[in-house]
Design a protein around this motif. Structure first.
Motif, PDB file in Angstrom:
ATOM      1  N   LEU A 271     140.729  48.518 100.540  1.00 27.71           N
ATOM      2  CA  LEU A 271     141.224  49.158 101.432  1.00 27.71           C
ATOM      3  C   LEU A 271     140.626  49.468 102.934  1.00 27.71           C
ATOM      4  N   THR A 272     139.193  49.390 102.895  1.00 32.05           N
ATOM      5  CA  THR A 272     138.724  49.303 104.001  1.00 32.05           C
ATOM      6  C   THR A 272     138.836  48.167 104.818  1.00 32.05           C
ATOM      7  N   LEU A 273     139.008  47.012 104.291  1.00 33.56           N
ATOM      8  CA  LEU A 273     139.292  46.017 105.081  1.00 33.56           C
ATOM      9  C   LEU A 273     140.653  46.040 105.843  1.00 33.56           C
ATOM     10  N   LEU A 274     141.425  47.158 105.637  1.00 31.36           N
ATOM     11  CA  LEU A 274     142.779  47.233 106.138  1.00 31.36           C
ATOM     12  C   LEU A 274     142.598  47.955 107.322  1.00 31.36           C
ATOM     13  N   THR A 275     141.524  48.844 107.662  1.00 31.98           N
ATOM     14  CA  THR A 275     141.386  49.622 108.633  1.00 31.98           C
ATOM     15  C   THR A 275     141.447  49.408 110.115  1.00 31.98           C
ATOM     16  N   PRO A 276     141.341  48.072 110.494  1.00 31.18           N
ATOM     17  CA  PRO A 276     141.766  47.745 111.815  1.00 31.18           C
ATOM     18  C   PRO A 276     143.222  47.732 112.008  1.00 31.18           C
ATOM     19  N   LEU A 277     143.938  47.105 110.913  1.00 29.28           N
ATOM     20  CA  LEU A 277     145.409  46.911 110.923  1.00 29.28           C
ATOM     21  C   LEU A 277     146.090  48.498 111.242  1.00 29.28           C
ATOM     22  N   ALA A 278     145.421  49.397 110.275  1.00 29.98           N
ATOM     23  CA  ALA A 278     146.021  50.828 110.331  1.00 29.98           C
ATOM     24  C   ALA A 278     145.861  51.543 111.489  1.00 29.98           C
ATOM     25  N   ALA A 279     144.548  51.287 112.151  1.00 28.04           N
ATOM     26  CA  ALA A 279     144.429  52.023 113.480  1.00 28.04           C
ATOM     27  C   ALA A 279     145.318  51.283 114.633  1.00 28.04           C
ATOM     28  N   GLN A 280     145.795  49.974 114.461  1.00 28.23           N
ATOM     29  CA  GLN A 280     146.478  49.524 115.461  1.00 28.23           C
ATOM     30  C   GLN A 280     147.936  49.910 115.192  1.00 28.23           C
ATOM     31  N   LEU A 281     148.209  50.235 114.192  1.00 25.02           N
ATOM     32  CA  LEU A 281     149.501  50.951 113.718  1.00 25.02           C
ATOM     33  C   LEU A 281     149.815  52.197 114.291  1.00 25.02           C
ATOM     34  N   GLY A 282     148.845  53.035 114.225  1.00 21.46           N
ATOM     35  CA  GLY A 282     148.794  54.472 114.833  1.00 21.46           C
ATOM     36  C   GLY A 282     147.879  55.360 113.997  1.00 21.46           C
ATOM     37  N   SER A 283     147.712  56.517 114.532  1.00 17.67           N
ATOM     38  CA  SER A 283     146.785  57.347 113.878  1.00 17.67           C
ATOM     39  C   SER A 283     147.158  58.003 112.481  1.00 17.67           C
ATOM     40  N   TYR A 284     148.598  58.159 112.392  1.00 17.15           N
ATOM     41  CA  TYR A 284     149.111  58.534 111.204  1.00 17.15           C
ATOM     42  C   TYR A 284     148.986  57.561 110.179  1.00 17.15           C
ATOM     43  N   TRP A 285     149.108  56.192 110.464  1.00 18.18           N
ATOM     44  CA  TRP A 285     148.797  55.157 109.341  1.00 18.18           C
ATOM     45  C   TRP A 285     147.164  55.176 109.248  1.00 18.18           C
TER      46      TRP A 285
ATOM     47  N   SER B 155     125.311  53.500  97.554  1.00 19.86           N
ATOM     48  CA  SER B 155     124.969  53.113  98.973  1.00 19.86           C
ATOM     49  C   SER B 155     126.079  52.454  99.681  1.00 19.86           C
ATOM     50  N   VAL B 156     126.915  51.512  98.756  1.00 17.09           N
ATOM     51  CA  VAL B 156     128.311  50.927  99.459  1.00 17.09           C
ATOM     52  C   VAL B 156     129.198  52.101  99.748  1.00 17.09           C
ATOM     53  N   VAL B 157     129.289  52.851  98.553  1.00 19.09           N
ATOM     54  CA  VAL B 157     130.297  54.135  98.627  1.00 19.09           C
ATOM     55  C   VAL B 157     130.120  54.877  99.959  1.00 19.09           C
ATOM     56  N   TYR B 158     128.855  55.223 100.070  1.00 23.42           N
ATOM     57  CA  TYR B 158     128.667  56.260 101.435  1.00 23.42           C
ATOM     58  C   TYR B 158     128.986  55.161 102.692  1.00 23.42           C
ATOM     59  N   ALA B 159     128.392  53.963 102.599  1.00 23.35           N
ATOM     60  CA  ALA B 159     128.923  53.171 103.965  1.00 23.35           C
ATOM     61  C   ALA B 159     130.178  53.199 104.276  1.00 23.35           C
ATOM     62  N   LEU B 160     131.099  53.154 103.259  1.00 18.22           N
ATOM     63  CA  LEU B 160     132.440  53.046 103.502  1.00 18.22           C
ATOM     64  C   LEU B 160     133.031  54.470 104.007  1.00 18.22           C
ATOM     65  N   ARG B 161     132.227  55.351 103.253  1.00 16.11           N
ATOM     66  CA  ARG B 161     132.873  56.578 103.935  1.00 16.11           C
ATOM     67  C   ARG B 161     132.455  57.090 105.432  1.00 16.11           C
ATOM     68  N   VAL B 162     131.228  56.621 105.634  1.00 11.05           N
ATOM     69  CA  VAL B 162     130.595  57.410 107.054  1.00 11.05           C
ATOM     70  C   VAL B 162     130.862  56.358 108.268  1.00 11.05           C
ATOM     71  N   ASN B 163     131.179  55.097 107.883  1.00 13.01           N
ATOM     72  CA  ASN B 163     131.258  54.079 109.002  1.00 13.01           C
ATOM     73  C   ASN B 163     132.308  54.653 109.998  1.00 13.01           C
ATOM     74  N   LEU B 164     133.363  55.307 109.707  1.00 14.30           N
ATOM     75  CA  LEU B 164     134.282  55.810 110.572  1.00 14.30           C
ATOM     76  C   LEU B 164     133.585  56.728 111.702  1.00 14.30           C
ATOM     77  N   SER B 165     132.599  57.592 111.376  1.00 11.26           N
ATOM     78  CA  SER B 165     132.086  58.553 112.014  1.00 11.26           C
ATOM     79  C   SER B 165     131.302  57.814 113.329  1.00 11.26           C
TER      80      SER B 165
ATOM     81  N   CYS C 180     131.572  46.243 105.540  1.00 16.26           N
ATOM     82  CA  CYS C 180     131.569  47.197 104.590  1.00 16.26           C
ATOM     83  C   CYS C 180     132.280  47.001 103.258  1.00 16.26           C
ATOM     84  N   GLY C 181     133.532  46.672 103.683  1.00 15.84           N
ATOM     85  CA  GLY C 181     134.509  46.180 102.735  1.00 15.84           C
ATOM     86  C   GLY C 181     134.196  45.001 101.955  1.00 15.84           C
TER      87      GLY C 181
END
Length: 507
Positions: free
Chosen positions: A150-164, A46-56, A234-235
């Motif tokens: 790693l999911t906890l770092l998503t906002p930071l990665a988005a701020q750095l850019g789409s490639y990150w 359940s956690v695994v798929y929450a981590l997978r689909v939250n970006l959708s 989620c993280g």
């Protein structure tokens, strides 16, 4: 003649004549260690798929604009009109003050949604191989924990850019890739033959339940707290689950500290030599030439195309075509996975019942549930493409498609443990590697077909998914099998079969 664990030693024997462990010899499943393991796995996936689909769903809130709308005289006139009261609203989804949004076009969004699967492809086979040798508990636990961190770092990665963000999502997939092969390797040691379907579908159905919870909660959190909170929550949940997992789970019933002697002996005796690690060497060439294994590979690829199409792109369809608000979007996108969770769990109990009472052979049970899941799912996907802008019919058909598709959980998706229990984790790594290819290609293909946000483009998406689903059902009906393969039989089983044959001849 079959060995005591219930597996045939040659393919020329009828499956229906296989001796199986009698159910009256089994200790109660309620409150058992094997049931507790299934429950923990359920929450883990359940956690695994929450981590997978939250970006959708979060993607709708993260993007402050879509691609420029086509001119009024273009094909966009075929798209659905905005609901009453939304005609003058902005396309941008407003976030709480201070929450950033990004100008990513649909192609960029498609790549970001598919990024997870680039990493996911890389660790399936190594994860299955190592789990089969050492046991799967550490690999499953670390897979969830690493992905959550790693999911906890998503906002930071988005701020750095789409490639990150692309790189981070690929790393999350890299960590999560070991989870399903590790699960299969664990059940090869823990699941008695007459309980396989129910235990495996119960634990694996956590994926659908996680998607069901994550999709509406993500929409609610995005609107109230802002999209970054989704990834922090989620993280954090994944890290908390890992504490329970490493505290209560063991690789093998022989080493579990709290299992009863009765349950341990039942599991070990019913599984037999197949419930041990496979060592460092595996029969790669016979696997490569195994027709039943290729039937699983092809069918899982076909089934996963429609599943991943809806998993990653359905929120976008609800937003761009049907114009649901984000809260409604998340809830309606989640409905199909509630049905899939229920159907997959129930199918496991029914499949075990059919096998236990010898109504059908293992092969026929796996084929029955695979076809019953894939063909109706394809039909309802085709129906979606013809209901136009009807919100009610669209939601109904999409829900029915994914719900009925859950039935195949007791078919092709657990077939590896039938044909080679000892190598089940490694085989799942192989089949899931191929089965993940649609996770990479489906969002990209969807982005390509739907660049102009029209019903015509989405019709191509649904037709393609339906056609691929149908092809998978056909392949598995012709080539699938539930018999253990000769290359998977252990020397101990072979020697026991020879002794029994010798005694039979002498008498």
């Amino acid at each position: 003649m079959a060995p005591p664990n219930g597996y045939p030693v040659s393919s020329d024997k009828s499956e229906d004549s296989e001796p199986l462990i009698e159910t009256n010899a089994a200790p109660p499943q309620c409150c058992s260690v094997r049931l507790n393991l299934a429950v923990l796995m359920f929450f883990g996936f359940s956690v695994v798929y929450a981590l997978r689909v939250n970006l959708s769903v979060a993607m709708v809130a993260m993007v402050n604009t879509t691609e420029p709308r086509p001119a009024p005289n273009s094909s966009v006139v075929h798209a659905c009109p905005l609901p009453s009261g939304m005609e003058n609203s902005s396309d941008a989804f407003q976030q709480p003050k201070g929450i950033p949004q990004y100008p990513w076009d649909s192609e960029t969004q498609g790549w970001l949604l598919g990024a997870f699967f680039f990493g996911y492809l890389c660790t399936q086979i190594p994860g299955g191989y190592l789990s089969g040798h050492y046991g799967g508990s550490v690999f499953l636990g670390l897979g969830v924990l690493g992905t959550a961190a790693l999911t906890l770092l998503t906002p930071l990665a988005a701020q750095l850019g789409s490639y990150w963000l692309f790189a981070l999502r690929a790393l999350e997939g890299f960590g999560e890739g070991v989870t399903f092969p590790a699960m299969m390797a664990m059940w090869a040691r823990w699941a008695p033959p007459l309980e396989r379907s129910r235990l495996m579908t119960m634990s694996g159905s956590g994926a659908n339940f996680g998607a069901f919870l994550a999709l509406p909660l993500t929409g609610y959190i995005c609107q109230t707290l802002g999209w970054p909170a989704v990834f922090y929550i989620c993280g954090g949940a994944g890290c908390l689950w890992a504490v329970f997992w490493f505290s209560f789970v063991s690789n093998d019933p022989r080493t579990h500290r709290r299992i009863s002697d009765e349950e341990r002996d039942y599991i070990i005796n019913s599984i037999g030599p197949q419930g041990t690690g496979h060592g460092w060497s595996v029969p790669l060439l016979p696997m490569l030439l195994s027709v039943p294994l290729w039937a699983i590979i092809i069918t899982q690829m076909c089934a996963n195309w429609s599943y991943y199409t809806l998993l990653t792109s359905l929120p976008t369809y609800m937003d761009n075509i049907l114009h649901f608000d984000l809260k409604s979007n998340g809830f309606l996108s989640a409905l199909p996975y509630l049905g899939a969770w229920l159907f997959s769990t129930l199918s496991g109990f029914l499949a075990d019942l059919l096998i236990e009472r010898r109504v059908f052979s293992v092969t026929n049970v796996r084929k029955l549930f695979t076809v019953a899941g894939l063909l109706p799912a394809a039909a309802f996907l085709m129906a979606v493409s013809y209901v136009g802008c009807s919100h009610t019919l669209t939601v109904t058909f999409l829900t029915l498609s994914t719900t009925i598709g859950g039935t195949s959980a007791s078919g092709v998706f657990i077939n590896q443990i039938d044909i080679a229990p000892r190598y089940a984790g490694f085989l799942l790594g192989i089949t899931n590697t191929f089965g993940t290819i649609p996770g990479v290609l489906a969002p990209i293909a969807t982005g390509y077909f739907t660049e102009d946000h029209t019903l015509a483009g989405w019709r191509k998406v649904f037709w393609m998914a339906a056609g691929i689903n149908f092809s998978g059902a056909l392949v598995y009906t012709v080539l699938g099998s539930g018999k253990i393969q000769t290359w998977a039989i252990t020397e101990e089983e072979r020697a026991e079969a020879e002794r029994r044959a010798s005694r039979s001849i002498s008498t």
